[in-house]
Scaffold this active site. Structure first.
Site, PDB file in Angstrom:
ATOM      1  N   GLY A 125       7.105 -43.415 -45.607  1.00 57.95           N
ATOM      2  CA  GLY A 125       7.289 -44.601 -46.433  1.00 57.95           C
ATOM      3  C   GLY A 125       6.548 -44.510 -47.760  1.00 57.95           C
ATOM      4  O   GLY A 125       7.098 -44.833 -48.815  1.00 57.95           O
ATOM      5  N   HIS A 126       5.282 -44.032 -47.722  1.00 59.36           N
ATOM      6  CA  HIS A 126       4.529 -43.875 -48.963  1.00 59.36           C
ATOM      7  C   HIS A 126       5.156 -42.801 -49.859  1.00 59.36           C
ATOM      8  O   HIS A 126       5.171 -42.941 -51.091  1.00 59.36           O
ATOM      9  CB  HIS A 126       3.077 -43.495 -48.645  1.00 59.36           C
ATOM     10  N   GLU A 127       5.666 -41.739 -49.275  1.00 57.65           N
ATOM     11  CA  GLU A 127       6.268 -40.678 -50.080  1.00 57.65           C
ATOM     12  C   GLU A 127       7.552 -41.151 -50.748  1.00 57.65           C
ATOM     13  O   GLU A 127       7.836 -40.780 -51.896  1.00 57.65           O
ATOM     14  CB  GLU A 127       6.572 -39.465 -49.181  1.00 57.65           C
TER      15      GLU A 127
END
Length: 575
Positions: free
Chosen positions: A504-506
């Site tokens: 999700g962060h990527e």
């Protein structure tokens, strides 16, 4: 009648005693003690027989007549003794006790609001100084590299975001379809509903991640839109999967009325703070569940008792924790859109609410949101963008021909961005978890404002993930970790949870920089071996050392990742 100044001894001492104001705070407790009989005799403080004021008094005492009751005489004498003792004491007594300082780890004092005010004062001074310098250099208080990005296609952003919010409501009629399906239908939640909802969520996410690229939005608009997309995806997932589970629970409790089609598997208890393992609430029910699961005969486990206990557990699961509503009464449009506005990512049948909206607090939080965005823009314009642009120019103009020069350029860039990025991180934390979520909590009267804990005291990244973002942590724990742990075990469930968070962060960082490099993904997955190392007997328990390591990795990690993700000069001046 009170005595006057003429009754006082003249001179400096008398004048000083007359004009000195009374103390605003109560005196020390030991100074207020009445002297013992021995001290009265020794100090000559025995009140005069006639009851008139003497040189030992302040001169403001009202004389006590001879005919006064003994209680009045005793009170007057006590006052005179205490006043005389206070004037005669040259060195007031100070109480000493076994206490620690406020910064000591053992201290129970947690009020550092003064440092919070100091933080904002420092930021205000920085902003004012920056604007004055810009006026001197350019004639304008602010630079325009980032400010102009906020106004590009803003109406397009608003309309598409509005459409995205309402498109999530498709989960509501889909759930109605799954609930109304017969127990043997392929459209029930456990048979086909999970697959249908999953495909809808994948298509929905793909559409709204692709649209900003297709419309060629600036990175500022893309950041806002993508973060909102992720929030709505988690909200939609929690609403659909929790209500889907409740629809199957409703079907099970109805099936208990038909003994031939009875499913006697134990009720599922969601993990909570009071029940982290998700076990049955008491030992008797746990034993009944185990006996039923093992197929123990009714000789040792009474069949009616098993059915009654199971029916009670299923009914309890369909009821809200506060008991004011129950499934399926929550299935209304108002309930769904109220949940979308509530500052939480985990759906529940009911939430605690405050009695009314605090409009003053709401106004201050909304003002603080725009203030933080203003400060974030100044920090980016003045302290981050120039460093990145200068480093990129030096690398492109020939400094990269020598390895030592390249290392020097990168090291200088990281060094100059240490504190600006740390300040950016703190401002982002405040604007999201203190002001945005706080504002929505006031709007919806949402009672639980525990959006973060003391993450600044974290000793490892696992603790940080639990403390700094409580809504996301609660979502991952409920819908990823707890959902996968019964099938793959605790260690692999932890890995899967970190993997989902890292992906999700990527995705967010890739949409910002329009590059998929994987630095953030690798750094986040490296947190797991770091946690394992910090749990060893050589490092475990050393809180100060682990907290220092946490902050060093936080500061350096943000700077290095930002430099690695920085776009080249040919990719636009968004940075």
């Amino acid at each position: 009648m009170a005595s006057t100044a003429t009754e006082m001894p003249h001179g400096a001492n008398g004048l000083d005693r007359e004009l000195r104001p009374r103390p605003g705070k109560p005196q020390h407790s030991q100074l207020l003690r009445t002297a013992s009989a021995g001290s009265i005799a020794d100090g000559g403080l025995t009140p005069p027989v006639d009851g008139n004021a003497t040189g030992l008094t302040s001169g403001r005492s009202t004389p006590v007549p001879e005919s006064a009751p003994p209680s009045v005489k005793a009170l007057s004498s006590s006052r005179k003794q205490v006043r005389a003792e206070q004037r005669r004491r040259i060195f007031p007594t100070i109480e000493f006790a076994s206490r620690v300082s406020h910064f000591d780890p053992e201290s129970e004092y947690r009020d550092f609001h003064g440092f919070f005010n100091l933080f904002w004062i420092g930021l205000a001074i920085m902003a004012i100084t920056t604007m004055l310098r810009n006026i001197k250099d350019t004639g304008y208080p602010l630079r325009v590299q980032i400010w102009t990005l906020f106004t590009i296609k803003v109406w397009e952003l608003g309309l598409l975001d509005f459409a995205m919010v309402f498109s999530t409501a498709l989960s509501f009629p889909l759930h109605k379809l799954f609930r109304n399906a017969s127990a043997n239908s392929v459209l029930t939640w456990n048979r086909g509903g999970i697959a249908i909802q999953g495909l809808f969520q994948i298509a929905w996410l793909s559409l709204y991640v692709w649209l900003p690229f297709h419309l060629k939005w600036t990175w500022t608009a893309q950041v806002f839109f993508l973060l909102h997309t992720m929030v709505l995806l988690m909200k939609m997932h929690s609403y659909a999967f929790y209500n889907g589970h409740l629809s199957e629970t409703e079907k099970r409790i109805r099936a208990l009325d038909e003994p031939d089609n009875m499913d006697r598997s134990p009720a599922y208890f969601y993990p909570s703070t009071e029940n982290p393992e998700g076990k049955a609430p008491n030992p008797r029910r746990r034993s009944l569940a185990k006996n039923t699961a093992r197929g123990v005969s009714p000789v040792t486990t009474d069949d009616d008792e098993v059915v009654g206990t199971l029916r009670e557990d299923l009914a309890r699961e369909l009821t809200s924790p506060m008991g004011n509503t129950m499934y399926p009464r929550n299935l209304t449009c108002y309930n769904y859109f109220d949940y979308l506005l509530c500052p939480t990512l985990c759906y529940e049948l009911e939430y605690p609410r405050t009695p009314k909206v605090n409009w003053g607090a709401l106004g201050s939080k909304i003002t603080a949101v725009f203030g933080c965005i203003f400060l974030l823009t100044i920090v980016s314009e003045e302290f981050i963008y120039p460093v990145l642009a200068d480093a990129q120019a030096r690398l492109e103009q020939g400094a990269a021909d020598f390895a030592s020069e390249t290392i020097l350029v990168l090291a200088e860039a990281v060094s100059w961005m240490l504190f600006p990025f740390m300040l950016t991180f703190l401002l982002v934390f405040l604007v999201i978890f203190e002001y945005v979520l706080g504002a929505f909590a006031e709007i919806t009267r949402f009672g639980d404002r525990h959006f973060y804990s003391d993450w600044w005291n974290s000793t490892d990244w696992l603790e940080f993930s639990r403390e700094w973002n409580v809504p996301v942590y609660s979502f991952l724990r409920r819908h990823v970790y707890s959902a996968s742990r019964p099938h793959i075990g605790r260690p692999m469930a932890t890995v899967i949870t970190f993997l989902v968070s890292a992906v999700g962060h990527e995705i967010v960082m890739a949409c910002i920089t329009k590059k998929l490099r994987g630095y953030g993904f690798v750094c986040q997955m490296l947190q797991l071996p770091l946690v394992i190392v910090q749990k060893t007997k050589w490092i475990r328990g050393k809180k100060t050392l682990n907290n220092v390591c946490f902050w060093c990795s936080m500061i350096l990690g943000l700077s290095v990742v930002s430099r690695a993700r920085a776009p080249t000069s040919k990719e636009g001046a968004g940075w």
